[in-house]
Design a protein around this motif. Structure first.
Motif, PDB file in Angstrom:
ATOM      1  N   LYS A 151      38.349  51.637  34.783  1.00 48.70           N
ATOM      2  CA  LYS A 151      38.021  50.276  35.192  1.00 48.70           C
ATOM      3  C   LYS A 151      38.892  49.783  36.353  1.00 48.70           C
ATOM      4  O   LYS A 151      38.377  49.217  37.307  1.00 48.70           O
ATOM      5  CB  LYS A 151      38.075  49.302  34.010  1.00 48.70           C
ATOM      6  N   SER A 152      40.204  50.069  36.297  1.00 50.32           N
ATOM      7  CA  SER A 152      41.065  49.653  37.414  1.00 50.32           C
ATOM      8  C   SER A 152      40.709  50.417  38.680  1.00 50.32           C
ATOM      9  O   SER A 152      40.717  49.864  39.776  1.00 50.32           O
ATOM     10  CB  SER A 152      42.538  49.912  37.095  1.00 50.32           C
ATOM     11  N   THR A 153      40.395  51.687  38.509  1.00 52.60           N
ATOM     12  CA  THR A 153      40.052  52.531  39.646  1.00 52.60           C
ATOM     13  C   THR A 153      38.816  51.994  40.347  1.00 52.60           C
ATOM     14  O   THR A 153      38.761  51.938  41.577  1.00 52.60           O
ATOM     15  CB  THR A 153      39.815  53.963  39.157  1.00 52.60           C
ATOM     16  N   ILE A 154      37.841  51.573  39.555  1.00 58.03           N
ATOM     17  CA  ILE A 154      36.622  51.011  40.141  1.00 58.03           C
ATOM     18  C   ILE A 154      36.931  49.682  40.831  1.00 58.03           C
ATOM     19  O   ILE A 154      36.451  49.402  41.930  1.00 58.03           O
ATOM     20  CB  ILE A 154      35.544  50.824  39.052  1.00 58.03           C
ATOM     21  N   GLY A 155      37.782  48.881  40.185  1.00 61.07           N
ATOM     22  CA  GLY A 155      38.154  47.596  40.762  1.00 61.07           C
ATOM     23  C   GLY A 155      38.796  47.771  42.132  1.00 61.07           C
ATOM     24  O   GLY A 155      38.464  47.076  43.091  1.00 61.07           O
ATOM     25  N   LEU A 156      39.697  48.742  42.232  1.00 60.48           N
ATOM     26  CA  LEU A 156      40.379  48.966  43.504  1.00 60.48           C
ATOM     27  C   LEU A 156      39.443  49.560  44.549  1.00 60.48           C
ATOM     28  O   LEU A 156      39.656  49.383  45.745  1.00 60.48           O
ATOM     29  CB  LEU A 156      41.585  49.870  43.302  1.00 60.48           C
ATOM     30  N   ALA A 157      38.406  50.248  44.079  1.00 59.46           N
ATOM     31  CA  ALA A 157      37.443  50.823  45.021  1.00 59.46           C
ATOM     32  C   ALA A 157      36.733  49.718  45.794  1.00 59.46           C
ATOM     33  O   ALA A 157      36.275  49.930  46.918  1.00 59.46           O
ATOM     34  CB  ALA A 157      36.434  51.685  44.272  1.00 59.46           C
ATOM     35  N   ALA A 158      36.678  48.511  45.227  1.00 64.94           N
ATOM     36  CA  ALA A 158      36.070  47.382  45.932  1.00 64.94           C
ATOM     37  C   ALA A 158      36.904  46.997  47.154  1.00 64.94           C
ATOM     38  O   ALA A 158      36.472  46.219  47.986  1.00 64.94           O
ATOM     39  CB  ALA A 158      35.924  46.192  44.997  1.00 64.94           C
ATOM     40  N   ALA A 172      41.708  39.519  53.175  1.00 67.12           N
ATOM     41  CA  ALA A 172      40.939  38.473  53.828  1.00 67.12           C
ATOM     42  C   ALA A 172      39.633  38.239  53.077  1.00 67.12           C
ATOM     43  O   ALA A 172      39.355  37.142  52.604  1.00 67.12           O
ATOM     44  CB  ALA A 172      40.661  38.846  55.275  1.00 67.12           C
ATOM     45  N   GLU A 173      38.832  39.306  52.975  1.00 66.37           N
ATOM     46  CA  GLU A 173      37.566  39.157  52.245  1.00 66.37           C
ATOM     47  C   GLU A 173      37.730  39.485  50.772  1.00 66.37           C
ATOM     48  O   GLU A 173      37.097  38.892  49.912  1.00 66.37           O
ATOM     49  CB  GLU A 173      36.510  40.075  52.868  1.00 66.37           C
ATOM     50  N   VAL A 174      38.549  40.517  50.502  1.00 64.68           N
ATOM     51  CA  VAL A 174      38.780  40.914  49.116  1.00 64.68           C
ATOM     52  C   VAL A 174      40.282  40.858  48.850  1.00 64.68           C
ATOM     53  O   VAL A 174      41.065  41.358  49.640  1.00 64.68           O
ATOM     54  CB  VAL A 174      38.272  42.345  48.852  1.00 64.68           C
ATOM     55  N   THR A 175      40.664  40.247  47.735  1.00 62.28           N
ATOM     56  CA  THR A 175      42.088  40.205  47.377  1.00 62.28           C
ATOM     57  C   THR A 175      42.262  40.686  45.939  1.00 62.28           C
ATOM     58  O   THR A 175      41.287  40.889  45.221  1.00 62.28           O
ATOM     59  CB  THR A 175      42.674  38.796  47.520  1.00 62.28           C
ATOM     60  N   TYR A 176      43.502  40.835  45.543  1.00 61.93           N
ATOM     61  CA  TYR A 176      43.799  41.541  44.304  1.00 61.93           C
ATOM     62  C   TYR A 176      44.882  40.816  43.500  1.00 61.93           C
ATOM     63  O   TYR A 176      45.854  40.331  44.055  1.00 61.93           O
ATOM     64  CB  TYR A 176      44.283  42.949  44.682  1.00 61.93           C
ATOM     65  N   PRO A 211      43.788  33.107  51.108  1.00 66.54           N
ATOM     66  CA  PRO A 211      43.038  33.394  52.345  1.00 66.54           C
ATOM     67  C   PRO A 211      41.541  33.092  52.247  1.00 66.54           C
ATOM     68  O   PRO A 211      40.786  33.583  53.083  1.00 66.54           O
ATOM     69  CB  PRO A 211      43.269  34.895  52.556  1.00 66.54           C
ATOM     70  N   GLU A 212      41.103  32.329  51.256  1.00 69.54           N
ATOM     71  CA  GLU A 212      39.680  32.055  51.029  1.00 69.54           C
ATOM     72  C   GLU A 212      38.853  33.330  51.026  1.00 69.54           C
ATOM     73  O   GLU A 212      37.954  33.507  51.863  1.00 69.54           O
ATOM     74  CB  GLU A 212      39.133  31.101  52.088  1.00 69.54           C
ATOM     75  N   PRO A 213      39.134  34.225  50.095  1.00 66.09           N
ATOM     76  CA  PRO A 213      38.380  35.479  50.059  1.00 66.09           C
ATOM     77  C   PRO A 213      36.998  35.262  49.468  1.00 66.09           C
ATOM     78  O   PRO A 213      36.720  34.201  48.895  1.00 66.09           O
ATOM     79  CB  PRO A 213      39.219  36.357  49.130  1.00 66.09           C
ATOM     80  N   ASP A 214      36.141  36.265  49.633  1.00 68.09           N
ATOM     81  CA  ASP A 214      34.829  36.198  48.998  1.00 68.09           C
ATOM     82  C   ASP A 214      34.880  36.801  47.604  1.00 68.09           C
ATOM     83  O   ASP A 214      34.068  36.507  46.750  1.00 68.09           O
ATOM     84  CB  ASP A 214      33.801  36.966  49.839  1.00 68.09           C
ATOM     85  N   LEU A 215      35.839  37.713  47.425  1.00 64.65           N
ATOM     86  CA  LEU A 215      35.911  38.439  46.159  1.00 64.65           C
ATOM     87  C   LEU A 215      37.375  38.618  45.771  1.00 64.65           C
ATOM     88  O   LEU A 215      38.219  38.947  46.596  1.00 64.65           O
ATOM     89  CB  LEU A 215      35.242  39.815  46.334  1.00 64.65           C
ATOM     90  N   VAL A 216      37.657  38.360  44.490  1.00 68.55           N
ATOM     91  CA  VAL A 216      39.006  38.622  43.981  1.00 68.55           C
ATOM     92  C   VAL A 216      38.897  39.663  42.869  1.00 68.55           C
ATOM     93  O   VAL A 216      38.013  39.571  42.020  1.00 68.55           O
ATOM     94  CB  VAL A 216      39.666  37.351  43.409  1.00 68.55           C
ATOM     95  N   VAL A 217      39.764  40.671  42.906  1.00 69.83           N
ATOM     96  CA  VAL A 217      39.805  41.656  41.832  1.00 69.83           C
ATOM     97  C   VAL A 217      40.969  41.292  40.914  1.00 69.83           C
ATOM     98  O   VAL A 217      42.120  41.338  41.318  1.00 69.83           O
ATOM     99  CB  VAL A 217      39.994  43.081  42.395  1.00 69.83           C
ATOM    100  N   PHE A 218      40.653  40.894  39.688  1.00 71.55           N
ATOM    101  CA  PHE A 218      41.693  40.589  38.697  1.00 71.55           C
ATOM    102  C   PHE A 218      41.885  41.823  37.822  1.00 71.55           C
ATOM    103  O   PHE A 218      40.975  42.220  37.098  1.00 71.55           O
ATOM    104  CB  PHE A 218      41.270  39.423  37.801  1.00 71.55           C
ATOM    105  N   TYR A 265      36.647  41.048  36.999  1.00 73.69           N
ATOM    106  CA  TYR A 265      37.691  40.772  36.028  1.00 73.69           C
ATOM    107  C   TYR A 265      37.843  41.986  35.127  1.00 73.69           C
ATOM    108  O   TYR A 265      36.963  42.307  34.332  1.00 73.69           O
ATOM    109  CB  TYR A 265      37.343  39.526  35.223  1.00 73.69           C
ATOM    110  N   ILE A 266      38.979  42.690  35.288  1.00 70.03           N
ATOM    111  CA  ILE A 266      39.185  43.927  34.556  1.00 70.03           C
ATOM    112  C   ILE A 266      40.079  43.671  33.349  1.00 70.03           C
ATOM    113  O   ILE A 266      41.155  43.086  33.479  1.00 70.03           O
ATOM    114  CB  ILE A 266      39.863  44.968  35.466  1.00 70.03           C
ATOM    115  N   THR A 267      39.668  44.077  32.173  1.00 69.26           N
ATOM    116  CA  THR A 267      40.504  43.919  30.991  1.00 69.26           C
ATOM    117  C   THR A 267      40.031  44.876  29.905  1.00 69.26           C
ATOM    118  O   THR A 267      38.957  45.463  29.988  1.00 69.26           O
ATOM    119  CB  THR A 267      40.479  42.471  30.467  1.00 69.26           C
ATOM    120  N   HIS A 268      40.886  45.044  28.882  1.00 67.78           N
ATOM    121  CA  HIS A 268      40.445  45.844  27.750  1.00 67.78           C
ATOM    122  C   HIS A 268      40.046  44.939  26.600  1.00 67.78           C
ATOM    123  O   HIS A 268      39.635  45.387  25.554  1.00 67.78           O
ATOM    124  CB  HIS A 268      41.568  46.791  27.314  1.00 67.78           C
TER     125      HIS A 268
END
Lengths: 546, 271
Positions: free
Chosen positions: A54-61, A97-101, A178-185, A217-220
């Protein structure tokens, strides 16, 4: 879906190179082709056990592969461009900018030498989204939105000057700045106490809604993800198991694996009546660590009975593990006494007779560090047999095998090293090592909190089963109330070094509650929609992490 | 043993040759150790491959016997320094408290005196024989090993499995040898190579200064000393033992590097 998705993932494959000892390095695939879409402003929850990818996929974004992980195939489109193809420069413009983490451990992610504000606005300024003063103004506004105290000035503090829950919210501000479009939690609340988690969760949810940002949103923890997401994707071993709306996944799961996740912690345990003589009696214990000037434990008195479980519940810092150290004699108390099976225990461990040591065993939270990596399972379990009972040769082998059977591991495990076991198996071996001493009481210090929910369930069932067979008492230290409900006979709730509530399970868990117990009980995420809002409305007390 | 890098192969090869030559010296050496067989500083010939030394002994024979002495002393001193240093270091880490303080401060004290000066002072009052040398070098060097083993063991003693062993009631000896030692072995094994090289250099230095191995016993530092006047006349004799010291040090370094790599890297290592 009418408008084009913000994030479109097609056939994503992720590989890594592993280096097995004594063999040539080989390539393995850890994500086997995953597809999903995420519309602007929506939240997708990725859920699964550790190793599910799940984290790996999240970071792939963000077109990023952590530590030797490589994105080997498929497409990841962000705002219409395939970021796996666009090259380094474009990816650099995308990240921050567009994607943050937002990472799991804010404490490890912030640079301790720089002030919070400097770090929060760094990406926004670097990506030329805002100039410095605008970015600072936006950061202050985000601090306010996230419910941080003193939003104007908190940015001028250093990371160690705010609490864990606050720092996690600062990190969310950092990601949103930075007003991103997508945030990976990535598991943003996993490292927090339940009562702190609920506030951070609420803050994140509000911030997502107010800024209209989309999120992965990544979690177990299915109960957590149910509170913030619109859709949920269940992952297992790099493959998608099920995808659906939150409502459908929680109330009408289709796949067996999802059903197991939803119904986890369904263990029922009938409360036993206390016996006549307690096996362990802790009386008026007060303790402090050397060189400090405040008491970690204040006047603690609890009792346990043969073959029963006392659960000690509390948040980190409440003194519950210190209580275990006092009982085992690793930290002699400054006042009070402990009676074990009718005998008074000496305060420090080296002076205790062998019999006392044998009858009082301990199981640790991290099974990894609780076993010597250079000893085989046979040696680990065999040592107490040899040490306490003088068993040797075939007799010892036979007993080791019996113990392995008891913990449901069977043949072929004696010669394995801890590194060759899974997390759950490791914890089982630790249980067997404790049982090998034929103890009357076992202290279980957060034994399930490092494990995936399904594995933890198995361990709890095993412990209950063993309690019936061996008639052993458990002192069960945990922060997880669901676990407590599942296995305890009596409960002691600890808060800042004191027992604030103590008694049989049925009594402790039924109203009227004191304020802290109420806060603790209500903070445990429940697997239903709208739970978060409900709780926040009815709370009597602010959590300590604020 | 398949994936040994080329550098380590070279190191292993030369180290092997030196050790074999040291062990079988009486069988390989063409002449007796102190036997005068020719003129002073004869050039190399078919009878004397490397020529003869300042009093006409066969230089190759002297080098082989010298290697035997040097390597034996260095090995014995390394062994002594590791046994003392590691056991005390582990003991200090496991005991903690004042035991640790007393031992560590004492070691600091010894380390604050340059070991060469310390050795010279001691050797000027003690009888200079092989036993004294080994004990002196071993104990002086054990302070370095003590530091390393204590540092490694301090990290290990806080592990839950050590606490579990303590709670079981295990004795300190068990904790040191069964719980800590197996886990501290990798860095220590790598350190053995480096310490061995320092031992070779140390004994050679002492002998060169005339306080090490006493004539007629041969050792590499001593051979340099005996033949150093020859350098003025363009005689190579003093350089051969220097080459031997250099090649042995480099070879062992290459092996030690490889072991260190194997044991510390997350990739090919087994740790």
């Amino acid at each position: 879906m009418t408008d084009t998705p913000l994030l479109k993932v097609r056939g994503l494959k992720i590989g890594a190179t592993i280096y097995p000892p004594g063999e040539r390095p080989k390539d393995i695939e850890i994500v086997h082709g995953v597809d999903f879409d995420l519309a602007p402003g929506k939240v997708l929850g990725l859920i699964g056990e550790s190793g599910a990818g799940k984290s790996t996929i999240g970071l792939a974004a963000m077109a990023y592969g952590r530590g030797g992980v490589e994105l080997t195939g498929g497409e990841v489109h962000v705002n219409g461009r395939d970021i796996l193809q666009t090259g380094v420069r474009d990816v650099r413009r995308l990240r921050g900018a567009e994607v943050t983490y937002v990472s799991q451990s804010a404490a490890a992610s912030f640079n301790p030498a720089k002030k919070i504000m400097e770090q929060v606005i760094e990406a926004a300024v670097l990506q030329k989204k805002f100039n410095k003063s605008d970015a600072e103004a936006r950061a202050v506004e985000l601090f306010r939105k996230l419910g941080l105290p003193d939003p104007e000035n908190i940015g001028s503090r250093y990371p160690h000057q705010v609490s864990g829950g606050q720092l996690q919210r600062c990190m969310t501000a950092l990601a949103l700045c930075p007003e991103p479009d997508l945030v990976v939690f990535d598991e943003p609340t996993t490292a927090l106490d339940v009562t702190t988690q609920i506030d951070v969760l609420a803050a994140i949810k509000d911030a997502i809604r107010d800024t209209g940002v989309a999120a992965l949103y990544i979690t177990h923890d299915l109960a957590v993800v149910a509170q913030v997401s619109d859709h949920i994707m269940v992952l297992r071993m790099g493959e998608m198991v099920e995808y659906g709306t939150v409502d459908q996944i929680i109330n009408d799961p289709q796949e067996d694996y999802t059903k197991a996740l939803v119904s986890v912690r369904s263990i029922r345990h009938e409360e036993k009546q206390p016996g006549d003589t307690p096996i362990l009696k802790v009386e008026n214990i007060t303790a402090r660590y050397k060189g400090t000037d405040f008491d970690v434990l204040k006047d603690i008195s609890v009792e346990m009975y043969r073959g029963q479980t006392l659960a000690v519940v509390g948040e980190s810092g409440s003194g519950k593990s210190t209580l275990a150290r006092v009982i085992t004699g690793l930290l002699p108390p400054s006042a009070g006494q402990i009676t074990f099976d009718g005998r008074t225990l000496t305060p420090d461990q080296p002076t205790r007779p062998l019999e006392d040591l044998r009858e009082l065993q301990m199981i640790y939270q991290m099974a990894d560090t609780a076993m010597n990596p250079r000893q085989t399972v046979g040696t680990i379990i065999g040592r107490p047999l040899e040490f306490y009972f003088g068993l040797k040769g075939a007799e010892k082998q036979k007993r080791i095998q019996e113990l392995l059977d008891e913990i449901e591991l069977g043949d072929g495990f004696q010669d394995r090293y801890p590194a060759e076991l899974s997390g759950g198996q490791k914890q089982r071996v630790c249980i067997a090592r404790a049982l090998a001493a034929k103890p009357k009481m076992i202290i279980c210090d957060e034994v399930t909190s490092a494990l995936d929910p399904l594995v933890a369930d198995g361990i709890l069932k095993l412990l209950l089963e063993l309690q019936k067979i061996e008639d052993v008492a458990y002192l069960f230290i945990t922060h997880d109330l669901a676990t407590v409900k599942a296995i305890a006979d009596s409960i002691a709730v600890m808060f800042q070094g004191e027992v604030v509530r103590y008694g049989p399970k049925s009594q402790v868990l039924s109203p009227p509650f004191d304020d802290y117990t109420d806060l603790l009980l209500s903070s445990v995420p429940e697997m239903k929609l709208g739970w978060l809002e409900e709780v926040l409305e009815h709370r009597k007390m602010e959590s300590a992490g604020n | 043993m398949k994936n040994i890098p080329i550098s380590a192969m070279i190191g292993l090869f030369f180290t092997g040759i030196y050790f074999l030559a040291a062990i079988f010296a009486p069988l390989i050496a063409p002449y007796g150790m102190a036997e005068v067989v020719g003129d002073v500083w004869e050039p190399s010939s078919s009878e004397h491959l490397l020529g003869t030394d300042s009093i006409g002994r066969d230089l190759l024979t002297r080098l082989i016997y010298g290697g035997r002495t040097t390597i034996f002393i260095a090995t014995a001193a390394t062994a002594l320094s590791f046994v003392t240093g590691a056991v005390l270091g582990f003991f200090a880490a496991v005991s903690g408290g004042w035991v640790d303080q007393v031992l560590s401060r004492f070691v600091d004290l010894i380390m604050s005196i340059p070991s060469l000066i310390f050795a010279l002072v001691v050797l000027s009052v003690m009888p200079t024989n092989m036993i004294t040398l080994i004990i002196l070098m071993g104990l002086l060097d054990s302070t370095r090993v003590y530091r390393l083993s204590r540092a490694v063991a301090v990290d290990i003693t806080v592990m839950d499995y050590v606490e579990a062993a303590r709670l079981r009631g295990e004795k300190t000896a068990w904790i040191i040898f069964r719980e800590i030692l197996p886990n501290a072995l990798s860095p220590l094994v790598a350190e053995v190579g480096l310490r061995f090289i320092f031992m070779v250099l140390f004994i050679s230095t002492l002998s060169f200064l005339g306080l090490g191995v006493q004539p007629p016993q041969a050792d590499w530092g001593g051979i340099v000393k005996e033949n150093k006047e020859g350098i003025n006349y363009g005689i190579q004799a003093a350089l051969y033992p220097a080459y031997a010291i250099a090649t042995l040090c480099i070879s062992i370094n290459l092996v030690a590097d490889w072991i260190l790599n194997r044991t510390t890297s997350l990739k090919g290592g087994r740790g």
